[in-house]
Design a protein around this motif. Structure first.
Motif, PDB file in Angstrom:
ATOM      1  N   TYR A  31       0.821  -1.210   0.000  1.00 27.10           N
ATOM      2  CA  TYR A  31       0.000   0.000   0.000  1.00 27.10           C
ATOM      3  C   TYR A  31       0.851   1.255   0.000  1.00 27.10           C
ATOM      4  CZ  TYR A  31       0.268  -0.064   5.219  1.00 27.10           C
ATOM      5  OH  TYR A  31       0.667  -0.081   6.523  1.00 27.10           O
ATOM      6  N   PRO A  37      -1.935   0.296  10.595  1.00 28.94           N
ATOM      7  CA  PRO A  37      -2.997  -0.688  10.797  1.00 28.94           C
ATOM      8  C   PRO A  37      -3.466  -0.710  12.257  1.00 28.94           C
ATOM      9  CG  PRO A  37      -1.151  -1.647   9.599  1.00 28.94           C
ATOM     10  CD  PRO A  37      -0.697  -0.317  10.111  1.00 28.94           C
ATOM     11  N   ASP A  41      -9.414  -2.804  11.960  1.00 26.67           N
ATOM     12  CA  ASP A  41      -9.438  -2.793  10.495  1.00 26.67           C
ATOM     13  C   ASP A  41     -10.071  -4.068   9.948  1.00 26.67           C
ATOM     14  OD1 ASP A  41      -8.137  -0.342  10.219  1.00 26.67           O
ATOM     15  OD2 ASP A  41      -6.151  -1.254  10.080  1.00 26.67           O
ATOM     16  N   TYR A  46     -10.629  -0.871   5.350  1.00 23.39           N
ATOM     17  CA  TYR A  46      -9.212  -0.489   5.365  1.00 23.39           C
ATOM     18  C   TYR A  46      -9.005   0.717   4.456  1.00 23.39           C
ATOM     19  CZ  TYR A  46      -4.237  -1.509   6.027  1.00 23.39           C
ATOM     20  OH  TYR A  46      -2.913  -1.455   6.384  1.00 23.39           O
ATOM     21  N   PHE A 115       0.062  -5.751   3.134  1.00 28.61           N
ATOM     22  CA  PHE A 115      -1.109  -6.390   3.734  1.00 28.61           C
ATOM     23  C   PHE A 115      -1.260  -7.779   3.127  1.00 28.61           C
ATOM     24  CE2 PHE A 115      -2.496  -4.201  -0.045  1.00 28.61           C
ATOM     25  CZ  PHE A 115      -3.325  -5.110  -0.668  1.00 28.61           C
ATOM     26  N   LEU A 124      -9.095  -9.354   5.730  1.00 26.63           N
ATOM     27  CA  LEU A 124      -7.771  -8.800   6.040  1.00 26.63           C
ATOM     28  C   LEU A 124      -7.114  -9.676   7.104  1.00 26.63           C
ATOM     29  CD1 LEU A 124      -5.686  -6.508   5.675  1.00 26.63           C
ATOM     30  CD2 LEU A 124      -6.909  -5.268   7.483  1.00 26.63           C
ATOM     31  N   CYS A 126      -3.588  -9.670   7.854  1.00 25.04           N
ATOM     32  CA  CYS A 126      -2.591  -8.902   8.600  1.00 25.04           C
ATOM     33  C   CYS A 126      -2.110  -7.736   7.753  1.00 25.04           C
ATOM     34  CB  CYS A 126      -1.410  -9.779   9.017  1.00 25.04           C
ATOM     35  SG  CYS A 126      -0.497 -10.470   7.632  1.00 25.04           S
ATOM     36  N   ALA A 127      -1.430  -6.806   8.399  1.00 25.30           N
ATOM     37  CA  ALA A 127      -0.856  -5.653   7.705  1.00 25.30           C
ATOM     38  C   ALA A 127       0.297  -5.121   8.539  1.00 25.30           C
ATOM     39  CB  ALA A 127      -1.906  -4.570   7.496  1.00 25.30           C
TER      40      ALA A 127
END
Length: 151
Positions: A31, A37, A41, A46, A115, A124, A126-127
């Motif tokens: 991103y 994060p 989220d 996100y 991410f 989602l 993880c990030a």
């Protein structure tokens, strides 16, 4: 910023662990906004914008254990400096023997983090916000090796 598994990812990982069904592959993306994060989220909310440099595309992380996908999990000292865990040993798995790599082939971008989302569920998982953004120009590349550790 440390790696973060949001609540949506926590639930999905438990479903995968306890559900006994087939595991969906994951998509690794980058991103280009300075977004930290948070645990609340979700993929649907996100606010980070996906990278848009020429040559960019998400990478598929197959949910299997082999030399070219997730390596056989082992117990080892935690990674990081300083280590993220006070335990002497943690579970560790790394994706493949070569990093995932993106090459910029035209207009560049600044990459602030990465991410992982479920390839079919879109959840989602993880990030992480990088400590320092990576600015990519034509001809530059960015590489990273996905690693999961659990204590």
């Amino acid at each position: 910023m440390p790696f973060l598994v949001p609540r949506e990812g926590d639930v999905q990982l438990l479903v995968d662990l306890l559900g006994g069904g087939p595991l969906e592959d994951w998509s690794l993306g980058l991103y280009n906004t300075a977004i930290t994060p948070t645990e609340t989220d979700t993929a649907a909310t996100y606010t980070a914008h996906e990278a848009a440099f020429a040559g960019y595309g998400r990478k598929t992380l197959s949910r299997t254990v082999s030399p070219t996908t997730w390596n056989t999990p082992v117990s080892q000292a935690p990674s990081g400096s300083p280590a993220w865990s006070g335990r002497t040993q943690v579970g560790h798995a790394q994706y493949g023997s070569a990093p995932q790599s993106w090459s910029c082939s035209g207009a560049g971008d600044s990459v602030f983090g990465y991410f992982i989302v479920g390839a079919t569920s879109g959840k989602l998982i993880c990030a992480e916000l990088f400590a320092t953004p990576r600015t990519l120009a034509n001809g530059d590349s960015l590489s990273m090796t996905p690693v999961f550790e659990a204590a």
